[in-house]
Each structure stands twice: as C-alpha cells, then as structure tokens.
Motif scaffolding. Structure first.
Motif, PDB file in Angstrom:
ATOM      1  N   GLY A 227       5.797  23.304 -10.303  1.00 20.14           N
ATOM      2  CA  GLY A 227       6.018  23.062 -11.764  1.00 20.14           C
ATOM      3  C   GLY A 227       5.823  22.271 -12.450  1.00 20.14           C
ATOM      4  N   ASP A 228       4.325  22.749 -12.605  1.00 20.89           N
ATOM      5  CA  ASP A 228       3.384  21.842 -13.373  1.00 20.89           C
ATOM      6  C   ASP A 228       2.764  23.510 -14.465  1.00 20.89           C
ATOM      7  OD1 ASP A 228       3.235  19.175 -12.984  1.00 20.89           O
ATOM      8  OD2 ASP A 228       1.537  19.489 -11.879  1.00 20.89           O
ATOM      9  N   VAL A 229       2.049  22.815 -14.967  1.00 13.58           N
ATOM     10  CA  VAL A 229       1.963  24.270 -16.070  1.00 13.58           C
ATOM     11  C   VAL A 229       0.247  24.269 -16.398  1.00 13.58           C
ATOM     12  CG1 VAL A 229       1.648  24.584 -18.800  1.00 13.58           C
ATOM     13  CG2 VAL A 229       3.796  23.645 -17.328  1.00 13.58           C
ATOM     14  N   ILE A 230      -0.621  25.899 -16.490  1.00 13.79           N
ATOM     15  CA  ILE A 230      -1.787  25.498 -16.548  1.00 13.79           C
ATOM     16  C   ILE A 230      -1.802  26.612 -18.217  1.00 13.79           C
ATOM     17  CG2 ILE A 230      -4.102  27.123 -16.539  1.00 13.79           C
ATOM     18  CD1 ILE A 230      -3.213  26.634 -13.587  1.00 13.79           C
ATOM     19  N   CYS A 231      -2.949  26.106 -19.099  1.00 16.82           N
ATOM     20  CA  CYS A 231      -2.972  26.880 -20.504  1.00 16.82           C
ATOM     21  C   CYS A 231      -4.059  28.084 -19.939  1.00 16.82           C
ATOM     22  CB  CYS A 231      -2.847  25.480 -21.383  1.00 16.82           C
ATOM     23  SG  CYS A 231      -1.227  24.838 -21.771  1.00 16.82           S
ATOM     24  N   TYR A 232      -4.399  29.625 -21.386  1.00 16.48           N
ATOM     25  CA  TYR A 232      -5.495  29.885 -21.241  1.00 16.48           C
ATOM     26  C   TYR A 232      -5.750  30.242 -22.620  1.00 16.48           C
ATOM     27  CZ  TYR A 232      -3.416  30.499 -16.279  1.00 16.48           C
ATOM     28  OH  TYR A 232      -3.232  30.244 -14.897  1.00 16.48           O
ATOM     29  N   ASP A 233      -6.609  30.070 -22.813  1.00 16.85           N
ATOM     30  CA  ASP A 233      -7.181  30.310 -23.811  1.00 16.85           C
ATOM     31  C   ASP A 233      -8.560  31.505 -23.789  1.00 16.85           C
ATOM     32  OD1 ASP A 233      -9.297  30.360 -26.695  1.00 16.85           O
ATOM     33  OD2 ASP A 233     -10.336  28.583 -26.197  1.00 16.85           O
ATOM     34  N   PHE A 234      -8.398  32.237 -23.532  1.00 18.59           N
ATOM     35  CA  PHE A 234      -8.763  33.919 -23.120  1.00 18.59           C
ATOM     36  C   PHE A 234     -10.066  33.613 -24.144  1.00 18.59           C
ATOM     37  CE2 PHE A 234      -4.695  35.263 -21.710  1.00 18.59           C
ATOM     38  CZ  PHE A 234      -4.743  34.850 -20.343  1.00 18.59           C
ATOM     39  N   GLN A 235     -10.491  33.628 -24.870  1.00 14.49           N
ATOM     40  CA  GLN A 235     -11.874  34.089 -25.843  1.00 14.49           C
ATOM     41  C   GLN A 235     -12.788  32.737 -25.575  1.00 14.49           C
ATOM     42  OE1 GLN A 235     -12.169  37.190 -26.890  1.00 14.49           O
ATOM     43  NE2 GLN A 235     -10.338  37.724 -26.004  1.00 14.49           N
ATOM     44  N   GLY A 236     -12.024  31.472 -25.273  1.00 17.34           N
ATOM     45  CA  GLY A 236     -12.575  30.189 -25.603  1.00 17.34           C
ATOM     46  C   GLY A 236     -12.520  30.125 -27.260  1.00 17.34           C
ATOM     47  N   TYR A 277      -9.036  38.654 -19.504  1.00 16.34           N
ATOM     48  CA  TYR A 277     -10.034  38.029 -19.287  1.00 16.34           C
ATOM     49  C   TYR A 277     -11.440  37.901 -20.244  1.00 16.34           C
ATOM     50  CZ  TYR A 277     -13.326  35.358 -16.108  1.00 16.34           C
ATOM     51  OH  TYR A 277     -14.276  34.229 -15.761  1.00 16.34           O
ATOM     52  N   THR A 278     -11.612  36.758 -19.835  1.00 13.91           N
ATOM     53  CA  THR A 278     -13.212  36.605 -20.929  1.00 13.91           C
ATOM     54  C   THR A 278     -14.078  35.912 -19.985  1.00 13.91           C
ATOM     55  OG1 THR A 278     -13.476  35.371 -22.557  1.00 13.91           O
ATOM     56  CG2 THR A 278     -12.930  37.365 -22.844  1.00 13.91           C
ATOM     57  N   PRO A 279     -15.994  35.933 -19.937  1.00 18.06           N
ATOM     58  CA  PRO A 279     -16.475  34.850 -19.475  1.00 18.06           C
ATOM     59  C   PRO A 279     -16.444  33.342 -19.471  1.00 18.06           C
ATOM     60  CG  PRO A 279     -18.109  36.968 -19.668  1.00 18.06           C
ATOM     61  CD  PRO A 279     -16.420  36.709 -20.373  1.00 18.06           C
ATOM     62  N   ASN A 280     -15.763  33.346 -21.568  1.00 16.66           N
ATOM     63  CA  ASN A 280     -15.362  32.188 -22.227  1.00 16.66           C
ATOM     64  C   ASN A 280     -14.177  31.661 -22.018  1.00 16.66           C
ATOM     65  OD1 ASN A 280     -18.645  32.491 -23.519  1.00 16.66           O
ATOM     66  ND2 ASN A 280     -17.063  34.260 -25.501  1.00 16.66           N
ATOM     67  N   ILE A 281     -13.452  32.180 -21.233  1.00 15.87           N
ATOM     68  CA  ILE A 281     -12.362  31.487 -20.788  1.00 15.87           C
ATOM     69  C   ILE A 281     -12.146  29.919 -20.380  1.00 15.87           C
ATOM     70  CG2 ILE A 281     -12.124  31.237 -18.537  1.00 15.87           C
ATOM     71  CD1 ILE A 281      -9.074  32.499 -18.641  1.00 15.87           C
ATOM     72  N   LYS A 282     -11.362  29.394 -21.408  1.00 21.04           N
ATOM     73  CA  LYS A 282     -11.226  27.680 -21.207  1.00 21.04           C
ATOM     74  C   LYS A 282      -9.372  27.627 -19.920  1.00 21.04           C
ATOM     75  CE  LYS A 282     -14.135  26.507 -24.451  1.00 21.04           C
ATOM     76  NZ  LYS A 282     -14.616  25.796 -25.966  1.00 21.04           N
ATOM     77  N   TYR A 283      -9.713  26.648 -19.613  1.00 22.41           N
ATOM     78  CA  TYR A 283      -8.469  26.410 -19.633  1.00 22.41           C
ATOM     79  C   TYR A 283      -7.830  24.455 -19.571  1.00 22.41           C
ATOM     80  CZ  TYR A 283      -9.966  30.404 -16.260  1.00 22.41           C
ATOM     81  OH  TYR A 283     -10.385  31.154 -15.615  1.00 22.41           O
ATOM     82  N   LYS A 284      -6.369  24.168 -20.114  1.00 20.92           N
ATOM     83  CA  LYS A 284      -5.909  22.959 -20.065  1.00 20.92           C
ATOM     84  C   LYS A 284      -4.941  22.605 -18.455  1.00 20.92           C
ATOM     85  CE  LYS A 284      -7.901  21.415 -23.226  1.00 20.92           C
ATOM     86  NZ  LYS A 284      -9.321  20.280 -23.057  1.00 20.92           N
ATOM     87  N   PHE A 285      -4.689  21.564 -17.722  1.00 19.99           N
ATOM     88  CA  PHE A 285      -4.832  21.672 -16.559  1.00 19.99           C
ATOM     89  C   PHE A 285      -3.470  20.336 -17.010  1.00 19.99           C
ATOM     90  CE2 PHE A 285      -8.456  22.886 -15.000  1.00 19.99           C
ATOM     91  CZ  PHE A 285      -7.862  24.260 -14.808  1.00 19.99           C
ATOM     92  N   LEU A 286      -2.242  20.665 -16.986  1.00 17.24           N
ATOM     93  CA  LEU A 286      -1.039  20.078 -17.407  1.00 17.24           C
ATOM     94  C   LEU A 286       0.164  19.380 -16.381  1.00 17.24           C
ATOM     95  CD1 LEU A 286      -0.499  21.055 -20.774  1.00 17.24           C
ATOM     96  CD2 LEU A 286      -2.298  19.474 -20.418  1.00 17.24           C
ATOM     97  N   THR A 287      -0.159  18.244 -15.934  1.00 18.49           N
ATOM     98  CA  THR A 287       1.074  17.829 -14.633  1.00 18.49           C
ATOM     99  C   THR A 287       2.259  17.309 -15.521  1.00 18.49           C
ATOM    100  OG1 THR A 287       1.385  16.419 -13.043  1.00 18.49           O
ATOM    101  CG2 THR A 287       0.019  15.541 -14.406  1.00 18.49           C
ATOM    102  N   ILE A 288       3.581  17.456 -15.180  1.00 17.93           N
ATOM    103  CA  ILE A 288       4.440  17.204 -16.053  1.00 17.93           C
ATOM    104  C   ILE A 288       4.448  15.939 -15.491  1.00 17.93           C
ATOM    105  CG2 ILE A 288       7.434  17.197 -16.434  1.00 17.93           C
ATOM    106  CD1 ILE A 288       5.224  19.856 -17.594  1.00 17.93           C
ATOM    107  N   THR A 289       5.313  14.518 -16.446  1.00 17.10           N
ATOM    108  CA  THR A 289       5.415  13.595 -16.128  1.00 17.10           C
ATOM    109  C   THR A 289       7.243  12.814 -16.149  1.00 17.10           C
ATOM    110  OG1 THR A 289       4.994  12.547 -18.923  1.00 17.10           O
ATOM    111  CG2 THR A 289       3.129  12.691 -16.721  1.00 17.10           C
ATOM    112  N   ASP A 290       7.595  11.937 -15.952  1.00 16.22           N
ATOM    113  CA  ASP A 290       9.172  11.767 -15.893  1.00 16.22           C
ATOM    114  C   ASP A 290       9.101  10.494 -17.090  1.00 16.22           C
ATOM    115  OD1 ASP A 290       9.577  13.307 -13.715  1.00 16.22           O
ATOM    116  OD2 ASP A 290      10.105  12.532 -12.177  1.00 16.22           O
ATOM    117  N   ASP A 291      10.470  10.813 -17.224  1.00 16.60           N
ATOM    118  CA  ASP A 291      10.590   9.855 -18.160  1.00 16.60           C
ATOM    119  C   ASP A 291      11.585   8.888 -17.824  1.00 16.60           C
ATOM    120  OD1 ASP A 291      10.837   8.070 -20.738  1.00 16.60           O
ATOM    121  OD2 ASP A 291      11.067   9.741 -21.912  1.00 16.60           O
ATOM    122  N   GLN A 292      11.782   7.890 -17.229  1.00 14.26           N
ATOM    123  CA  GLN A 292      12.943   6.947 -16.726  1.00 14.26           C
ATOM    124  C   GLN A 292      12.805   5.450 -16.650  1.00 14.26           C
ATOM    125  OE1 GLN A 292      14.428   8.383 -12.882  1.00 14.26           O
ATOM    126  NE2 GLN A 292      12.326   8.885 -12.868  1.00 14.26           N
TER     127      GLN A 292
END
Length: 292
Positions: A227-236, A277-292
C-alpha cells in the motif's frame, strides 16, 4: 505479418527460460530482467505471451510499422518461493517489404509533458481529515484495475499517478482542496488537482502534506509496506516521472509493485528492465501515515 509476430513472441518466451543468447532476435529487456533475477537468487521458470495487433501504419520506403500489444506472464521462482509477474507492453515492429526487421517497445515517458503548478508543500490548514489507511483495500483496488480503467474516473495517456491516487483513495485517503488544482489532493466534477495526476506533484505533496493524506519518506525500499508508494525520476534530473504502489514482497522482502501507463503487476520495484530506466535513476520511498 501476424505469423511473423507470433513467431517473434514465441522466441521471446523461449528466451525467458533459456540460458543461451545466440538468437539474432534476443530481447535486451528480457536479458536485463533475467540478470536482475539472477542477482536476487531468482529465475523465470515459465513464461507466456499473448499479442494483439493494434494498427498497421503507412508504408514508407518499403517499411511498414505495426503497433501491437503483448501481455506477458512470468512465473518466477526465488529462494523456493513462486510468484507471478505480469506486464502489458506496447510495441512497434517494422517490416521491410513484408519481412520482419526490427521490434521495439515504446517508451511512454519519453518527451512526455504533464501540466503542473508549483508543488503544494504543506500550507497550514485548520481543517483536519481523520482517516485510517486500509492497506489491504488499496492493494485490492490495485489488483482489480492494474490492466484496465475504472470508468468512474477520467483516464490519461500518462495514467500512472492517477491510478495510484485511486488506489490510495480506495484505501481511505480523503480528498481535500477542491476546486484549487494547485492545492490538496482530489478529483471531482471532471477536474483534478495536480497532485492527483502528476508524478512530480505527488512526489512533493505526500511527504509535505499536514492534513488529510500524507506520507513519510524512508531511506530504503525494504522499509515499505504493502500500500506504500515509490516515485521514480528516470533521468535523475530532479523531476519525477512515474509512480507505483507496493502490492507484494519478494522472497528477500523487497517490494513488488503495480503500475499504469504501461500496465505492470508484481513487478520488481527497481525497474531495471524498463525502457525508461537510466543509470541516473533516483527513487523516493514513501510510507503512508494515518491521521487519527
């Protein structure tokens, strides 16, 4: 032409489970997939492909381009555990005087331009949106619609982030910000926020939101949950192009993801076999948080 395409797909299926690289029509993408699996103690033990011609282009200098779609299924074995990866590719094959000469996968992210405003980086808001994120419901939605479109939502040529937003909303993420397209996260009345549909806007919105749907950035993919999200910057280059949702884990506890634009299911998170895909690829790893 169809018979030649059928033969080409047959060879690609054979390549998936073969250790030989002698064929003149060896697909580099499949070799990259196999190399990635080998590095993770995995292998493709069975593959299937079903293709469909979409259009036949106009002949130019005796060359006729044929656009076609192919649905691949890969049965993968990794450390004694089996799982099925699926992918739908959009491809173009060139025929010279009716004889196949070249085949290539289209890159949906090449030269794509998505309209967006400056990222909403968490302007203070008094209104609170309490919710509990149901990861299983988000994943169930991701599985149901991984290779098709929910008619309740508008679809886009570059649909990856729209699809992820729908998954997050199915998991309980509340919309907010309507009708300001540059604020919040929403789709309503035939309109939508940039953060709902644009990969780069979602990348900034989720970790900076302080109301409603939000996420925390973690340092490595193994920290993510389904259920979490990964974001991709293919060109970096600092602009993020693609978004996926974690729908499973492999035998090493690394994420497997679903995605749109080019449909993928239970694909290894790193996208090393992608045409984007390129060798310059960058990722962001995002875990969803609850709001209660």
């Amino acid at each position: 032409m169809r018979d030649q395409l059928h033969e080409l797909l047959k060879k690609r299926v054979q390549q998936c489970v073969s250790h030989s690289r002698s064929s003149i029509h060896t697909c580099p993408k499949i070799e990259k997939k196999k190399e990635s699996l080998s590095g993770r103690s995995g292998e493709i033990v069975k593959a299937q492909a079903a293709g469909k011609v979409i259009s036949v282009g106009r002949e130019k200098e005796d060359v006729t381009p044929v656009d076609y779609r192919v649905h691949f299924k890969y049965l993968i074995k990794q450390k004694g555990i089996f799982y099925m990866e699926e992918e739908i590719e959009e491809r173009t094959a060139d025929f010279y005087k009716g004889v196949f000469v070249e085949d290539r996968e289209k890159n949906p992210f090449k030269d794509s331009k998505e309209e967006e405003a400056s990222p909403d980086r968490g302007v203070e808001e008094e209104e609170r949106y309490e919710y509990e994120y149901d990861r299983m419901k988000a994943v169930q939605y991701a599985e149901k619609w991984w290779n098709s479109y929910n008619p309740a939502y508008k679809k886009f040529d570059v649909d990856c982030t729209n699809y992820i937003s729908q998954c997050l909303h199915a998991g309980g993420g509340p919309m907010r910000g309507y009708p300001n397209r540059g604020k919040g996260w929403w789709m309503r009345s035939g309109n939508w926020s940039y953060s709902w549909t644009v990969a780069n806007s979602m990348r900034w919105y989720l970790p900076s939101s302080n109301s409603g749907l939000r996420a925390e950035e973690v340092s490595s993919p193994d920290q993510l949950l389904i259920g979490d999200v990964i974001c991709y910057d293919f060109q970096g280059d600092g602009r993020f192009d693609h978004t996926t949702i974690v729908t499973g884990k492999d035998a090493s506890g690394m994420p497997l993801v679903n995605a749109h634009t080019y449909y993928s299911r239970m694909r290894y998170w790193a996208y090393e076999d992608s045409t984007a895909y390129t060798p310059n690829i960058k990722y962001k790893f995002l875990t969803i948080t609850d709001d209660q």
